[in-house]
Write a protein that holds these residues in place. Structure first.
Motif, PDB file in Angstrom:
ATOM      1  N   SER A  27       0.858  -1.179   0.000  1.00 45.79           N
ATOM      2  CA  SER A  27       0.000   0.000   0.000  1.00 45.79           C
ATOM      3  C   SER A  27       0.896   1.231   0.000  1.00 45.79           C
ATOM      4  CB  SER A  27      -0.910  -0.006   1.229  1.00 45.79           C
ATOM      5  OG  SER A  27      -1.726   1.143   1.254  1.00 45.79           O
ATOM      6  N   PHE A  28       0.845   2.014  -1.073  1.00 37.99           N
ATOM      7  CA  PHE A  28       1.731   3.169  -1.210  1.00 37.99           C
ATOM      8  C   PHE A  28       0.940   4.448  -1.465  1.00 37.99           C
ATOM      9  CE2 PHE A  28       4.292  -0.401  -3.011  1.00 37.99           C
ATOM     10  CZ  PHE A  28       5.320  -0.404  -2.068  1.00 37.99           C
ATOM     11  N   GLU A  29       1.508   5.548  -1.020  1.00 36.98           N
ATOM     12  CA  GLU A  29       1.068   6.879  -1.417  1.00 36.98           C
ATOM     13  C   GLU A  29       2.264   7.609  -1.991  1.00 36.98           C
ATOM     14  OE1 GLU A  29      -2.595   7.957   1.666  1.00 36.98           O
ATOM     15  OE2 GLU A  29      -0.647   8.950   1.863  1.00 36.98           O
ATOM     16  N   VAL A  39      -2.737   6.959  -4.759  1.00 43.82           N
ATOM     17  CA  VAL A  39      -2.732   5.852  -3.798  1.00 43.82           C
ATOM     18  C   VAL A  39      -2.713   4.565  -4.607  1.00 43.82           C
ATOM     19  CG1 VAL A  39      -3.950   4.684  -1.924  1.00 43.82           C
ATOM     20  CG2 VAL A  39      -4.030   7.186  -2.095  1.00 43.82           C
ATOM     21  N   LEU A  40      -1.726   3.703  -4.362  1.00 39.49           N
ATOM     22  CA  LEU A  40      -1.570   2.443  -5.098  1.00 39.49           C
ATOM     23  C   LEU A  40      -1.564   1.293  -4.106  1.00 39.49           C
ATOM     24  CD1 LEU A  40      -0.927   0.806  -7.687  1.00 39.49           C
ATOM     25  CD2 LEU A  40       1.507   1.280  -7.242  1.00 39.49           C
ATOM     26  N   LYS A  41      -2.517   0.353  -4.265  1.00 39.48           N
ATOM     27  CA  LYS A  41      -2.614  -0.804  -3.379  1.00 39.48           C
ATOM     28  C   LYS A  41      -2.710  -2.063  -4.225  1.00 39.48           C
ATOM     29  CE  LYS A  41      -5.326   1.775   0.075  1.00 39.48           C
ATOM     30  NZ  LYS A  41      -6.542   1.734   0.929  1.00 39.48           N
ATOM     31  N   PHE A  42      -1.919  -3.082  -3.901  1.00 37.08           N
ATOM     32  CA  PHE A  42      -2.018  -4.332  -4.651  1.00 37.08           C
ATOM     33  C   PHE A  42      -1.450  -5.488  -3.843  1.00 37.08           C
ATOM     34  CE2 PHE A  42       2.120  -2.644  -5.758  1.00 37.08           C
ATOM     35  CZ  PHE A  42       2.943  -3.750  -5.847  1.00 37.08           C
ATOM     36  N   TYR A 106       9.132   0.660   0.012  1.00 42.98           N
ATOM     37  CA  TYR A 106       8.908   1.913  -0.708  1.00 42.98           C
ATOM     38  C   TYR A 106       9.313   1.709  -2.164  1.00 42.98           C
ATOM     39  CZ  TYR A 106      13.988   2.538  -0.334  1.00 42.98           C
ATOM     40  OH  TYR A 106      15.349   2.358  -0.417  1.00 42.98           O
ATOM     41  N   ILE A 107       8.824   2.578  -3.030  1.00 39.43           N
ATOM     42  CA  ILE A 107       9.171   2.523  -4.447  1.00 39.43           C
ATOM     43  C   ILE A 107      10.343   3.455  -4.678  1.00 39.43           C
ATOM     44  CG2 ILE A 107       8.391   3.032  -6.795  1.00 39.43           C
ATOM     45  CD1 ILE A 107       5.604   2.153  -5.966  1.00 39.43           C
ATOM     46  N   PRO A 122       7.474  10.491 -13.745  1.00 38.76           N
ATOM     47  CA  PRO A 122       8.202   9.718 -12.740  1.00 38.76           C
ATOM     48  C   PRO A 122       7.329   9.470 -11.510  1.00 38.76           C
ATOM     49  CG  PRO A 122       8.929  12.000 -12.713  1.00 38.76           C
ATOM     50  CD  PRO A 122       8.009  11.864 -13.889  1.00 38.76           C
ATOM     51  N   MET A 123       7.471   8.290 -10.904  1.00 40.92           N
ATOM     52  CA  MET A 123       6.759   7.962  -9.672  1.00 40.92           C
ATOM     53  C   MET A 123       7.638   8.397  -8.500  1.00 40.92           C
ATOM     54  SD  MET A 123       5.323   4.205 -10.854  1.00 40.92           S
ATOM     55  CE  MET A 123       4.373   3.912  -9.349  1.00 40.92           C
ATOM     56  N   LYS A 124       7.169   9.402  -7.742  1.00 44.22           N
ATOM     57  CA  LYS A 124       7.992  10.009  -6.708  1.00 44.22           C
ATOM     58  C   LYS A 124       7.408   9.808  -5.312  1.00 44.22           C
ATOM     59  CE  LYS A 124       9.929  13.788  -9.508  1.00 44.22           C
ATOM     60  NZ  LYS A 124      10.163  15.262  -9.551  1.00 44.22           N
ATOM     61  N   HIS A 125       8.295   9.660  -4.344  1.00 47.93           N
ATOM     62  CA  HIS A 125       7.938   9.677  -2.916  1.00 47.93           C
ATOM     63  C   HIS A 125       6.893   8.618  -2.557  1.00 47.93           C
ATOM     64  CE1 HIS A 125       9.997  13.442  -3.433  1.00 47.93           C
ATOM     65  NE2 HIS A 125       8.992  13.985  -4.116  1.00 47.93           N
ATOM     66  N   PHE A 126       6.946   7.431  -3.173  1.00 47.09           N
ATOM     67  CA  PHE A 126       5.981   6.376  -2.877  1.00 47.09           C
ATOM     68  C   PHE A 126       6.431   5.596  -1.641  1.00 47.09           C
ATOM     69  CE2 PHE A 126       4.262   7.397  -6.915  1.00 47.09           C
ATOM     70  CZ  PHE A 126       3.001   6.819  -6.999  1.00 47.09           C
ATOM     71  N   VAL A 127       5.725   5.825  -0.535  1.00 44.74           N
ATOM     72  CA  VAL A 127       6.052   5.167   0.729  1.00 44.74           C
ATOM     73  C   VAL A 127       4.838   4.394   1.231  1.00 44.74           C
ATOM     74  CG1 VAL A 127       7.790   6.864   1.373  1.00 44.74           C
ATOM     75  CG2 VAL A 127       5.397   7.237   2.040  1.00 44.74           C
ATOM     76  N   THR A 128       5.083   3.407   2.085  1.00 42.06           N
ATOM     77  CA  THR A 128       4.026   2.540   2.603  1.00 42.06           C
ATOM     78  C   THR A 128       3.097   3.290   3.536  1.00 42.06           C
ATOM     79  OG1 THR A 128       5.357   0.543   2.414  1.00 42.06           O
ATOM     80  CG2 THR A 128       3.559   0.499   4.020  1.00 42.06           C
ATOM     81  N   VAL A 129       1.785   3.033   3.389  1.00 39.90           N
ATOM     82  CA  VAL A 129       0.780   3.589   4.305  1.00 39.90           C
ATOM     83  C   VAL A 129      -0.221   2.503   4.652  1.00 39.90           C
ATOM     84  CG1 VAL A 129       0.944   6.007   3.668  1.00 39.90           C
ATOM     85  CG2 VAL A 129      -0.481   4.498   2.308  1.00 39.90           C
ATOM     86  N   GLY A 130      -0.215   2.018   5.891  1.00 35.16           N
ATOM     87  CA  GLY A 130      -1.236   1.101   6.388  1.00 35.16           C
ATOM     88  C   GLY A 130      -1.259  -0.252   5.713  1.00 35.16           C
ATOM     89  N   ARG A 131      -2.247  -1.067   6.097  1.00 33.96           N
ATOM     90  CA  ARG A 131      -2.440  -2.391   5.530  1.00 33.96           C
ATOM     91  C   ARG A 131      -3.417  -2.326   4.378  1.00 33.96           C
ATOM     92  NH1 ARG A 131      -0.784  -6.798   7.650  1.00 33.96           N
ATOM     93  NH2 ARG A 131      -2.549  -7.966   6.827  1.00 33.96           N
ATOM     94  N   ILE A 132      -3.511  -3.400   3.588  1.00 35.87           N
ATOM     95  CA  ILE A 132      -4.366  -3.373   2.398  1.00 35.87           C
ATOM     96  C   ILE A 132      -5.243  -4.623   2.292  1.00 35.87           C
ATOM     97  CG2 ILE A 132      -2.778  -1.922   1.109  1.00 35.87           C
ATOM     98  CD1 ILE A 132      -2.016  -4.476  -0.438  1.00 35.87           C
ATOM     99  N   ASP A 133      -5.758  -5.076   3.398  1.00 37.57           N
ATOM    100  CA  ASP A 133      -6.586  -6.281   3.376  1.00 37.57           C
ATOM    101  C   ASP A 133      -7.766  -6.148   2.410  1.00 37.57           C
ATOM    102  OD1 ASP A 133      -6.225  -6.853   6.958  1.00 37.57           O
ATOM    103  OD2 ASP A 133      -4.911  -7.326   5.292  1.00 37.57           O
ATOM    104  N   ASP A 134      -8.173  -4.917   2.102  1.00 38.62           N
ATOM    105  CA  ASP A 134      -9.331  -4.710   1.248  1.00 38.62           C
ATOM    106  C   ASP A 134      -9.066  -5.063  -0.214  1.00 38.62           C
ATOM    107  OD1 ASP A 134      -7.553  -2.523   1.356  1.00 38.62           O
ATOM    108  OD2 ASP A 134      -9.026  -1.216   0.421  1.00 38.62           O
ATOM    109  N   VAL A 135      -7.793  -5.205  -0.661  1.00 42.18           N
ATOM    110  CA  VAL A 135      -7.547  -5.528  -2.063  1.00 42.18           C
ATOM    111  C   VAL A 135      -7.170  -6.988  -2.301  1.00 42.18           C
ATOM    112  CG1 VAL A 135      -6.924  -3.194  -2.731  1.00 42.18           C
ATOM    113  CG2 VAL A 135      -5.148  -4.764  -1.965  1.00 42.18           C
ATOM    114  N   THR A 136      -6.965  -7.772  -1.250  1.00 37.05           N
ATOM    115  CA  THR A 136      -6.681  -9.189  -1.477  1.00 37.05           C
ATOM    116  C   THR A 136      -7.887  -9.893  -2.087  1.00 37.05           C
ATOM    117  OG1 THR A 136      -7.317  -9.768   0.794  1.00 37.05           O
ATOM    118  CG2 THR A 136      -4.992  -9.291   0.390  1.00 37.05           C
ATOM    119  N   LYS A 137      -9.055  -9.272  -1.985  1.00 37.26           N
ATOM    120  CA  LYS A 137     -10.264  -9.859  -2.587  1.00 37.26           C
ATOM    121  C   LYS A 137     -10.108 -10.040  -4.097  1.00 37.26           C
ATOM    122  CE  LYS A 137     -12.316  -5.270  -3.118  1.00 37.26           C
ATOM    123  NZ  LYS A 137     -13.357  -4.329  -2.651  1.00 37.26           N
TER     124      LYS A 137
END
Length: 260
Positions: A27-29, A39-42, A106-107, A122-137
């Motif tokens: 989970s990145f922002e 916001v990118l979650k996968f 982080y990216i 360019p993808m800049k400053h992508f750092v982890t934010v929280g868990r992403i249980d909502d996208v494992t579905k």
């Protein structure tokens, strides 16, 4: 009481089984360029399929967009944005560092590309934010009763100045059996269908995939793995089996469900 307890145990086991092959969650922002927040979650499964969503908070109509792709090599990932009609509107290639602890991932570098204009950010400053249980579905495999009738994708091909892609259509041929028709045009045309007396047979236990060989006289074979929103087709035979299509064409791709 025992029956209730047994039912709960089965329910919990079903959830665990559905997500047992989830190998990583992220989970990145960050920003595209300096001004576009993202916001990118996968999540990634054992078949090396990465799937989740991307969200643009400042978009005119902000809504999560499906992303599907895979890890490549040395921490790099490749993801594409898919609209509900199968149109690919963005392509990302990026490297994740610090994977030993997902909370610190982080990216480190990456690029987002508009497939039509070929504009890159360019993808800049992508750092982890929280868990992403909502996208494992998104990694839950499809129930055979809900396999769609048609799946598609399309992307802009600058060489032809047009949208090009592919489709795959399915129809029932008996219990856990399907007939298929595939047409894929990433550059050259790859087409084929199941033989009238030889449908594809879904897996014996989970019924969410099939393997099919000898599609044509070159012996081409492929696999299909069904998820809730899409199907992934992958070539399973050697390079010589592509000769009937020419120019390296194949069925490979992520096709979005458009008809139930």
């Amino acid at each position: 009481m025992k029956k209730v307890f047994f039912s709960i145990v089965l329910f919990i086991f079903a959830i665990i089984a559905a997500q047992a092959d989830v190998l990583g969650e992220y989970s990145f922002e960050g920003t595209l360029g300096d001004n576009i927040p993202v916001v990118l979650k996968f999540a990634v499964n054992g078949d090396e399929i990465a799937v989740g969503e991307i969200y643009y908070p400042k978009a005119k109509n902000p809504t999560p967009i499906l992303v599907v792709g895979s890890p490549t090599v040395n921490g790099w990932y490749y993801l594409e944005e898919y609209q509900s009609d199968g149109t690919i509107t963005g392509i990302m290639s990026f490297k994740i560092e610090g994977e030993d602890t997902a909370e610190d991932a982080y990216i480190s570098e990456g690029t987002w590309t508009n497939p039509k204009t070929e504009k890159q950010l360019p993808m800049k400053h992508f750092v982890t934010v929280g868990r992403i249980d909502d996208v494992t579905k998104y990694l839950d495999y499809e129930d055979p009763q809900n396999i769609g009738r048609e799946y598609v994708y399309s992307r802009w091909n600058p060489n032809y100045g047009a949208m090009m892609g592919g489709y795959v259509k399915f129809r029932g041929a008996g219990k856990y059996k399907l007939h298929f028709e595939v047409s894929n045009v990433p550059g050259n045309i790859a087409e084929g269908r199941s033989e009238p007396d030889r449908p594809a047979i879904l897996g014996e236990t989970t019924h969410d995939y099939f393997y099919y060989e000898n599609v044509n006289e070159c012996g081409y074979g492929f696999s299909a793995h069904f998820f809730k929103k899409f199907v992934v087709l992958k070539t399973t035979t050697g390079r010589e089996s592509l000769d009937c299509f020419g120019m390296g064409a194949a069925f490979d791709g992520v096709y979005i469900k458009v008809k139930q």
